[in-house]
Design a protein around this motif. Structure first.
Motif, PDB file in Angstrom:
ATOM      1  N   PHE A   4      -7.153 -30.696  74.146  1.00 48.75           N
ATOM      2  CA  PHE A   4      -6.483 -30.692  75.436  1.00 48.75           C
ATOM      3  C   PHE A   4      -6.945 -29.450  76.189  1.00 48.75           C
ATOM      4  CE2 PHE A   4      -3.692 -34.119  74.527  1.00 48.75           C
ATOM      5  CZ  PHE A   4      -3.275 -33.986  73.213  1.00 48.75           C
ATOM      6  N   VAL A   5      -7.445 -29.634  77.402  1.00 42.92           N
ATOM      7  CA  VAL A   5      -7.883 -28.508  78.218  1.00 42.92           C
ATOM      8  C   VAL A   5      -7.154 -28.567  79.545  1.00 42.92           C
ATOM      9  CG1 VAL A   5      -9.821 -27.339  79.307  1.00 42.92           C
ATOM     10  CG2 VAL A   5     -10.142 -28.486  77.107  1.00 42.92           C
ATOM     11  N   GLU A   6      -6.212 -27.638  79.721  1.00 41.17           N
ATOM     12  CA  GLU A   6      -5.416 -27.585  80.940  1.00 41.17           C
ATOM     13  C   GLU A   6      -6.039 -26.589  81.920  1.00 41.17           C
ATOM     14  OE1 GLU A   6      -2.577 -28.198  77.389  1.00 41.17           O
ATOM     15  OE2 GLU A   6      -4.170 -26.785  77.888  1.00 41.17           O
ATOM     16  N   SER A   7      -5.922 -26.895  83.211  1.00 40.65           N
ATOM     17  CA  SER A   7      -6.451 -26.008  84.246  1.00 40.65           C
ATOM     18  C   SER A   7      -5.670 -26.198  85.531  1.00 40.65           C
ATOM     19  CB  SER A   7      -7.935 -26.301  84.488  1.00 40.65           C
ATOM     20  OG  SER A   7      -8.117 -27.623  84.944  1.00 40.65           O
ATOM     21  N   GLY A   8      -5.900 -25.289  86.476  1.00 43.46           N
ATOM     22  CA  GLY A   8      -5.304 -25.432  87.795  1.00 43.46           C
ATOM     23  C   GLY A   8      -4.138 -24.507  88.083  1.00 43.46           C
ATOM     24  N   GLY A   9      -3.715 -23.754  87.086  1.00 43.51           N
ATOM     25  CA  GLY A   9      -2.609 -22.832  87.309  1.00 43.51           C
ATOM     26  C   GLY A   9      -3.018 -21.647  88.169  1.00 43.51           C
ATOM     27  N   TYR A  37       4.339 -30.458  79.655  1.00 42.11           N
ATOM     28  CA  TYR A  37       5.393 -29.618  79.120  1.00 42.11           C
ATOM     29  C   TYR A  37       5.225 -28.221  79.718  1.00 42.11           C
ATOM     30  CZ  TYR A  37       5.425 -33.233  75.453  1.00 42.11           C
ATOM     31  OH  TYR A  37       5.474 -34.416  74.765  1.00 42.11           O
ATOM     32  N   ARG A  38       6.290 -27.440  79.639  1.00 39.81           N
ATOM     33  CA  ARG A  38       6.166 -26.047  80.054  1.00 39.81           C
ATOM     34  C   ARG A  38       7.024 -25.165  79.166  1.00 39.81           C
ATOM     35  NH1 ARG A  38       9.280 -26.212  85.938  1.00 39.81           N
ATOM     36  NH2 ARG A  38      11.425 -26.404  85.142  1.00 39.81           N
ATOM     37  N   GLN A  39       6.598 -23.916  79.060  1.00 41.77           N
ATOM     38  CA  GLN A  39       7.346 -22.943  78.277  1.00 41.77           C
ATOM     39  C   GLN A  39       7.409 -21.636  79.053  1.00 41.77           C
ATOM     40  OE1 GLN A  39       5.921 -22.192  74.278  1.00 41.77           O
ATOM     41  NE2 GLN A  39       7.960 -21.521  73.649  1.00 41.77           N
ATOM     42  N   ALA A  40       8.619 -21.255  79.412  1.00 48.01           N
ATOM     43  CA  ALA A  40       8.850 -19.991  80.091  1.00 48.01           C
ATOM     44  C   ALA A  40       9.135 -18.920  79.046  1.00 48.01           C
ATOM     45  CB  ALA A  40      10.016 -20.131  81.065  1.00 48.01           C
ATOM     46  N   PRO A  41       8.922 -17.657  79.377  1.00 39.52           N
ATOM     47  CA  PRO A  41       9.182 -16.576  78.418  1.00 39.52           C
ATOM     48  C   PRO A  41      10.603 -16.629  77.873  1.00 39.52           C
ATOM     49  CG  PRO A  41       8.001 -15.719  80.307  1.00 39.52           C
ATOM     50  CD  PRO A  41       8.358 -17.140  80.632  1.00 39.52           C
ATOM     51  N   GLY A  42      10.734 -16.585  76.561  1.00 41.67           N
ATOM     52  CA  GLY A  42      12.041 -16.574  75.927  1.00 41.67           C
ATOM     53  C   GLY A  42      12.743 -17.914  75.872  1.00 41.67           C
ATOM     54  N   ARG A  43      12.040 -18.962  76.275  1.00 40.64           N
ATOM     55  CA  ARG A  43      12.661 -20.282  76.292  1.00 40.64           C
ATOM     56  C   ARG A  43      11.846 -21.266  75.468  1.00 40.64           C
ATOM     57  NH1 ARG A  43      14.885 -22.035  82.085  1.00 40.64           N
ATOM     58  NH2 ARG A  43      15.967 -23.445  80.688  1.00 40.64           N
ATOM     59  N   THR A  91       8.046 -20.945  87.013  1.00 39.93           N
ATOM     60  CA  THR A  91       7.103 -20.056  86.342  1.00 39.93           C
ATOM     61  C   THR A  91       7.110 -20.298  84.839  1.00 39.93           C
ATOM     62  OG1 THR A  91       7.275 -18.333  88.038  1.00 39.93           O
ATOM     63  CG2 THR A  91       6.573 -17.638  85.844  1.00 39.93           C
ATOM     64  N   ALA A  92       5.935 -20.599  84.295  1.00 44.12           N
ATOM     65  CA  ALA A  92       5.828 -20.936  82.876  1.00 44.12           C
ATOM     66  C   ALA A  92       4.356 -21.188  82.549  1.00 44.12           C
ATOM     67  CB  ALA A  92       6.648 -22.182  82.547  1.00 44.12           C
ATOM     68  N   VAL A  93       4.075 -21.340  81.265  1.00 45.81           N
ATOM     69  CA  VAL A  93       2.786 -21.870  80.835  1.00 45.81           C
ATOM     70  C   VAL A  93       2.955 -23.384  80.707  1.00 45.81           C
ATOM     71  CG1 VAL A  93       0.982 -21.847  79.096  1.00 45.81           C
ATOM     72  CG2 VAL A  93       2.237 -19.743  79.620  1.00 45.81           C
ATOM     73  N   TYR A  94       2.057 -24.120  81.325  1.00 46.58           N
ATOM     74  CA  TYR A  94       2.123 -25.572  81.342  1.00 46.58           C
ATOM     75  C   TYR A  94       1.081 -26.152  80.375  1.00 46.58           C
ATOM     76  CZ  TYR A  94       5.325 -25.533  85.274  1.00 46.58           C
ATOM     77  OH  TYR A  94       6.442 -25.348  86.073  1.00 46.58           O
ATOM     78  N   VAL A  99       3.443 -37.913  74.192  1.00 42.09           N
ATOM     79  CA  VAL A  99       4.903 -37.984  74.159  1.00 42.09           C
ATOM     80  C   VAL A  99       5.314 -39.040  73.140  1.00 42.09           C
ATOM     81  CG1 VAL A  99       7.008 -38.451  75.466  1.00 42.09           C
ATOM     82  CG2 VAL A  99       5.078 -37.291  76.577  1.00 42.09           C
ATOM     83  N   PRO A 100       6.098 -38.684  72.138  1.00 43.44           N
ATOM     84  CA  PRO A 100       6.552 -37.346  71.795  1.00 43.44           C
ATOM     85  C   PRO A 100       5.435 -36.525  71.167  1.00 43.44           C
ATOM     86  CG  PRO A 100       7.277 -38.894  70.124  1.00 43.44           C
ATOM     87  CD  PRO A 100       6.614 -39.701  71.193  1.00 43.44           C
ATOM     88  N   PRO A 101       5.543 -35.207  71.205  1.00 48.30           N
ATOM     89  CA  PRO A 101       4.494 -34.342  70.637  1.00 48.30           C
ATOM     90  C   PRO A 101       4.596 -34.289  69.119  1.00 48.30           C
ATOM     91  CG  PRO A 101       6.290 -32.999  71.430  1.00 48.30           C
ATOM     92  CD  PRO A 101       6.645 -34.422  71.777  1.00 48.30           C
ATOM     93  N   GLY A 102       3.582 -33.667  68.497  1.00 51.94           N
ATOM     94  CA  GLY A 102       3.616 -33.490  67.055  1.00 51.94           C
ATOM     95  C   GLY A 102       2.408 -34.058  66.355  1.00 51.94           C
ATOM     96  N   ARG A 103       1.789 -35.045  66.985  1.00 60.52           N
ATOM     97  CA  ARG A 103       0.626 -35.680  66.367  1.00 60.52           C
ATOM     98  C   ARG A 103      -0.628 -34.822  66.516  1.00 60.52           C
ATOM     99  NH1 ARG A 103      -0.451 -41.109  65.061  1.00 60.52           N
ATOM    100  NH2 ARG A 103      -2.678 -41.605  64.982  1.00 60.52           N
ATOM    101  N   PHE A 104      -0.725 -34.101  67.670  1.00 58.08           N
ATOM    102  CA  PHE A 104      -1.913 -33.306  67.974  1.00 58.08           C
ATOM    103  C   PHE A 104      -1.524 -31.864  68.288  1.00 58.08           C
ATOM    104  CE2 PHE A 104      -4.377 -37.032  67.962  1.00 58.08           C
ATOM    105  CZ  PHE A 104      -3.757 -38.007  68.740  1.00 58.08           C
ATOM    106  N   ASP A 105      -2.437 -30.943  67.992  1.00 59.19           N
ATOM    107  CA  ASP A 105      -2.197 -29.538  68.302  1.00 59.19           C
ATOM    108  C   ASP A 105      -2.146 -29.314  69.813  1.00 59.19           C
ATOM    109  OD1 ASP A 105      -4.291 -28.278  65.570  1.00 59.19           O
ATOM    110  OD2 ASP A 105      -2.178 -28.897  65.616  1.00 59.19           O
ATOM    111  N   TRP A 106      -1.478 -28.239  70.197  1.00 56.44           N
ATOM    112  CA  TRP A 106      -1.404 -27.877  71.596  1.00 56.44           C
ATOM    113  C   TRP A 106      -2.686 -27.187  72.061  1.00 56.44           C
ATOM    114  CZ3 TRP A 106       2.744 -29.536  74.336  1.00 56.44           C
ATOM    115  CH2 TRP A 106       3.866 -29.917  73.618  1.00 56.44           C
ATOM    116  N   GLY A 107      -3.010 -27.342  73.341  1.00 54.52           N
ATOM    117  CA  GLY A 107      -4.081 -26.579  73.939  1.00 54.52           C
ATOM    118  C   GLY A 107      -3.585 -25.189  74.329  1.00 54.52           C
ATOM    119  N   GLN A 108      -4.398 -24.483  75.107  1.00 55.99           N
ATOM    120  CA  GLN A 108      -4.037 -23.121  75.490  1.00 55.99           C
ATOM    121  C   GLN A 108      -3.093 -23.071  76.669  1.00 55.99           C
ATOM    122  OE1 GLN A 108      -7.649 -20.821  75.959  1.00 55.99           O
ATOM    123  NE2 GLN A 108      -7.757 -20.444  73.760  1.00 55.99           N
ATOM    124  N   GLY A 109      -2.989 -24.155  77.387  1.00 57.79           N
ATOM    125  CA  GLY A 109      -2.094 -24.186  78.531  1.00 57.79           C
ATOM    126  C   GLY A 109      -2.680 -23.496  79.745  1.00 57.79           C
TER     127      GLY A 109
END
Length: 116
Positions: A4-9, A37-43, A91-94, A99-109
């Protein structure tokens, strides 16, 4: 190899727009439900938008502001997330994944920062 290669942030002011892209390759992604998906600091990481072959679903916090779409290929898919009327709480890393996740590793976001 699944990738997975995410871009555009980037950095955008409140009320602005961004379009994220995710290139997913290495498996028959055209048959999977895909999501942003997104992950904000501390969440915890949260699902904000999902797309099947024929429908889309959004989290309450982004409904009416974000639009998810996809372009399918044989063993790849590109998933987009159009984000309008951005707020500081977006504000977060996207990330994208199935869906649902778990089958494949996450990219760098891709980092999205909404700030004046």
């Amino acid at each position: 190899q699944v990738q997975f290669v995410e871009s555009g942030g980037g950095l955008v002011q409140p009320g602005g727009s961004l379009r994220l892209s995710c290139a997913a390759s290495g498996s028959a992604f055209s048959i999977y439900n895909m999501g942003w998906y997104r992950q904000a600091p501390g969440r915890q990481r949260e699902l904000v938008a999902a797309i099947t072959i024929g429908s889309t679903n959004y989290g309450d916090s982004v409904k009416g502001r974000f639009t998810v779409s996809r372009d399918n290929a044989k063993n790849a898919v590109t998933v987009y997330l159009q984000m309008n009327s951005l707020k500081s709480e977006d504000t977060a890393v996207y990330y994208c994944n199935v869906v649902p996740p778990g089958r494949f590793d996450w990219g760098q976001g891709t980092q999205v920062t909404v700030s004046s």
